[in-house]
Write a protein that holds these residues in place. Sequence first.
Motif, PDB file in Angstrom:
ATOM      1  N   TRP A   3      59.063  28.238  21.288  1.00 16.44           N
ATOM      2  CA  TRP A   3      60.396  27.670  21.519  1.00 16.44           C
ATOM      3  C   TRP A   3      61.272  27.806  20.365  1.00 16.44           C
ATOM      4  N   SER A   4      62.467  27.568  20.545  1.00 15.60           N
ATOM      5  CA  SER A   4      63.396  27.989  19.603  1.00 15.60           C
ATOM      6  C   SER A   4      63.353  27.259  18.277  1.00 15.60           C
ATOM      7  N   TYR A   5      63.977  27.765  17.406  1.00 14.53           N
ATOM      8  CA  TYR A   5      64.331  27.054  15.998  1.00 14.53           C
ATOM      9  C   TYR A   5      65.242  26.054  15.980  1.00 14.53           C
ATOM     10  N   PHE A   6      65.143  25.038  15.207  1.00 12.17           N
ATOM     11  CA  PHE A   6      66.479  24.193  14.865  1.00 12.17           C
ATOM     12  C   PHE A   6      66.415  23.752  13.659  1.00 12.17           C
ATOM     13  N   TRP A   7      67.410  23.235  12.957  1.00 14.64           N
ATOM     14  CA  TRP A   7      67.603  22.824  11.678  1.00 14.64           C
ATOM     15  C   TRP A   7      66.726  21.282  11.268  1.00 14.64           C
ATOM     16  N   ARG A   8      66.190  21.368  10.438  1.00 22.55           N
ATOM     17  CA  ARG A   8      65.888  19.858   9.770  1.00 22.55           C
ATOM     18  C   ARG A   8      67.292  19.260   9.480  1.00 22.55           C
ATOM     19  N   GLY A   9      67.014  17.923   9.401  1.00 18.84           N
ATOM     20  CA  GLY A   9      68.120  17.217   9.165  1.00 18.84           C
ATOM     21  C   GLY A   9      68.942  17.439   7.935  1.00 18.84           C
ATOM     22  N   ASP A  10      67.963  17.685   6.896  1.00 22.50           N
ATOM     23  CA  ASP A  10      68.733  17.955   5.475  1.00 22.50           C
ATOM     24  C   ASP A  10      69.272  19.411   5.324  1.00 22.50           C
ATOM     25  N   GLY A  11      69.118  20.186   6.421  1.00 24.38           N
ATOM     26  CA  GLY A  11      69.713  21.476   6.145  1.00 24.38           C
ATOM     27  C   GLY A  11      68.930  22.446   5.471  1.00 24.38           C
ATOM     28  N   ARG A  12      67.923  22.219   4.842  1.00 23.57           N
ATOM     29  CA  ARG A  12      67.111  23.185   3.929  1.00 23.57           C
ATOM     30  C   ARG A  12      65.736  23.545   4.620  1.00 23.57           C
ATOM     31  N   GLY A  66      62.677  24.261  11.952  1.00 22.30           N
ATOM     32  CA  GLY A  66      61.481  23.819  12.525  1.00 22.30           C
ATOM     33  C   GLY A  66      61.235  24.461  13.876  1.00 22.30           C
ATOM     34  N   THR A  67      60.166  24.476  14.295  1.00 22.89           N
ATOM     35  CA  THR A  67      59.855  25.073  15.770  1.00 22.89           C
ATOM     36  C   THR A  67      58.365  24.361  16.158  1.00 22.89           C
ATOM     37  N   THR A 101      46.725  22.338  21.505  1.00 20.36           N
ATOM     38  CA  THR A 101      47.141  21.733  20.230  1.00 20.36           C
ATOM     39  C   THR A 101      48.748  21.871  20.162  1.00 20.36           C
ATOM     40  N   GLN A 102      49.603  20.932  19.839  1.00 22.07           N
ATOM     41  CA  GLN A 102      51.090  21.267  19.657  1.00 22.07           C
ATOM     42  C   GLN A 102      51.326  20.316  18.537  1.00 22.07           C
ATOM     43  N   ARG A 103      52.187  20.829  17.546  1.00 25.72           N
ATOM     44  CA  ARG A 103      52.674  20.305  16.638  1.00 25.72           C
ATOM     45  C   ARG A 103      54.210  20.863  16.389  1.00 25.72           C
ATOM     46  N   ILE A 104      54.991  20.485  15.367  1.00 26.96           N
ATOM     47  CA  ILE A 104      56.191  20.834  15.014  1.00 26.96           C
ATOM     48  C   ILE A 104      56.204  21.246  13.605  1.00 26.96           C
ATOM     49  N   ARG A 105      56.558  22.654  13.239  1.00 21.43           N
ATOM     50  CA  ARG A 105      56.149  23.344  11.817  1.00 21.43           C
ATOM     51  C   ARG A 105      57.640  23.546  11.173  1.00 21.43           C
ATOM     52  N   PHE A 106      57.994  22.980  10.064  1.00 16.91           N
ATOM     53  CA  PHE A 106      59.142  23.611   9.332  1.00 16.91           C
ATOM     54  C   PHE A 106      58.977  24.492   8.304  1.00 16.91           C
TER      55      PHE A 106
END
Length: 680
Positions: free
Chosen positions: A535-544, A547-548, A555-560
């Motif tokens: 799945w594609s990458y996206f910005w975390r809310g702080d822009g630092r 995530g994907t 097993t499914q998780r979101i990693r930053f």
Amino acid sequence: MPDLAPLRPGDPRRVREYRLTGRLGEGGQGTVYLGVSPTGTRVAVKLLRPDLARDSEARERFVREVSTARRVAPFCTAAVIGTGIDRRRPYIVSEYIEGPTLEAVVASEGPRGGPALHRLAIGTVTALVAIHQAGIAHRDFKPSNVLLAPDGPRVIDFGIAKALDRTSTLTATTIGTPSYMTPEQLAGEDAGAPADMFAWGAAMVFAATGRPPFGADSLPAIFNRIVNLEPDLRGIADPALRDLIGQCLAKDAARRPTAGEALLRLLGHAGGAPGAVTPAAPRGILAEGSAAASSHAVREPPAYPAPAGTSAKDRGGLRAAIGGGLVVTLVAVGGLTLALRGPAPEVIGPGRASGPRDVTAPPPSGSAVTPAPAVSGPPPASRTIRLPGSSITIHESDDDPIRLSSYSLDGDAHLYVREPGTSRFTKDDRYFQYTVNPSGSHALGTERTYDRSGHAVVAVVDRRSGTVSRIRVAEDPVYPTLPQWSPDGGKGLVTLYEIVGKARRESRAYGYAVIDVATKKARVVRVKEKDAGTWSYFWRGDGRAVGTWALTGETQRIRFYDLGGTVLQTLLDVGAPITVEGDDVSPSGSMLMTYCKGTNQEICIWSTSADGEAKARIPFKTERLVGWYDDRHIAGWRRSGTGYEAVVIDFRGQVKRVLATSADPAEYDRQFTRYTRELR
């Protein structure tokens, strides 16, 4: 920091991008090294013992727990710069503070007294206010975790004890320093903010007398005194400070003042005695502290295959406003002006707030940042627009916080772009995808072919002048897709895939690239973790961070990851991924959405900062979401008659507005709409 010692045989010479130059200290948790960043900045690198995290999931959970420390305002703490895992060992990188520990100074120079003790008390308790407002408890506050820097005391190692408690074989009762533990810790209970105040009081006794209040001899003796005896506070000359410390050392955690109450008393405000009404320290102190700190301190170009990504990502942001209550006074603490208010104001998120968003700090978890109460629902549509080349009709209002800026048909074979400031859409097949920044001034477009040198190109389009800057991102067979803007509009992000197979018809996950719009350069990050990037990458809310989804079997998780590819944070306890055309992260940066666990009939809303229960479960059957409308509403597609419609719904699943309709179901399966969140 303690005196620098040389590296020993067996010590690492690097931890990720940081070069290690010496040892700053060693303890039960691991070793602290002096490190140098690629830019030459000195940092402190704490490398945890390998046995403290049992397996890969425990290590990721540790990193996730500690990464929350980056939310803490850095004005009285050693700012946490990053966390991650290197050669199976968790590490923490923080600001390097020049100065000895409180423990070392008292041992070499003797106890503190008078104004020096009062300044120490104010500086350290202010640090605890900031730590607690970030939703963190220190749980190991002690003199060796207080550094006496030239610009005032700094508190370090906050949040590590809790992370160890959740990821190692240690228990809550064994994490901590005996002389500064609380009765509730010794009873096996959880240690929260009240435990920090107990430890703070004990540390102030040590600073004033040179010895901890319950001794430093045998463990049974220390524990007996903590549970059964009152501390000797006669060595503290100031009666008001002595009384405050005595209340902090109360056996009953409920009788201890909060850090905010203690700060106000140290600043001369009355209250805190049993039955007295003490104004709470403002929750806005964290935001104000962050603001204060930041002010100082030759071949035919081959075509790409069809994009492999399944969802487009846009941007999030953070904007907090301080509201409610009357200003009581302004006081200066360590160069920081704090507005003390009563009653305590609330920190609210933007709803559909206007103005630029503040993204100077990561979004707080839980209730630290909450959406603004909506005074009304989404505005009614004031016009309808039939989109060229399609069966899609959009229904929009000038007051909508999001605006359709482009759409594609036939699986990105044909792209239509909105002309600036108009309701007209024109076909532009130079790009696969096209996304506009919040101000509407520029757009990112992924070009359809490699250039003549074999590079994939992302275009930065000036929508006012028509000027195009073409930025080479990666070489064939790697190509970019699904562009999006960072929350502050200064960077672009694209997901990278690699063409495989002789027929060049298949792709696999490769990583991501961060595009610096000012320098017109791209940084390519190849992600090593095999479970990430489908799945594609996206910005975390702080822009630092970006995530994907990381998917392995069930097993499914979101990693930053940080912008260089280091794992910063993993959300383990979330539901299944869902295709999102626009924003995965809410406008405030504090929430994201997935299918709820075990069902595709509900959408779950989760905090972006930490694992926990879903903040909301929205009954809504859909295969694809448009994204976030505002912090109180999401938008998604659903069946409607023989076609589909995109609707705005609240967190109870109630439909508030129709955004778009798509009359042709066959066309719907291969269409993609991209809404831009507008600055207002």
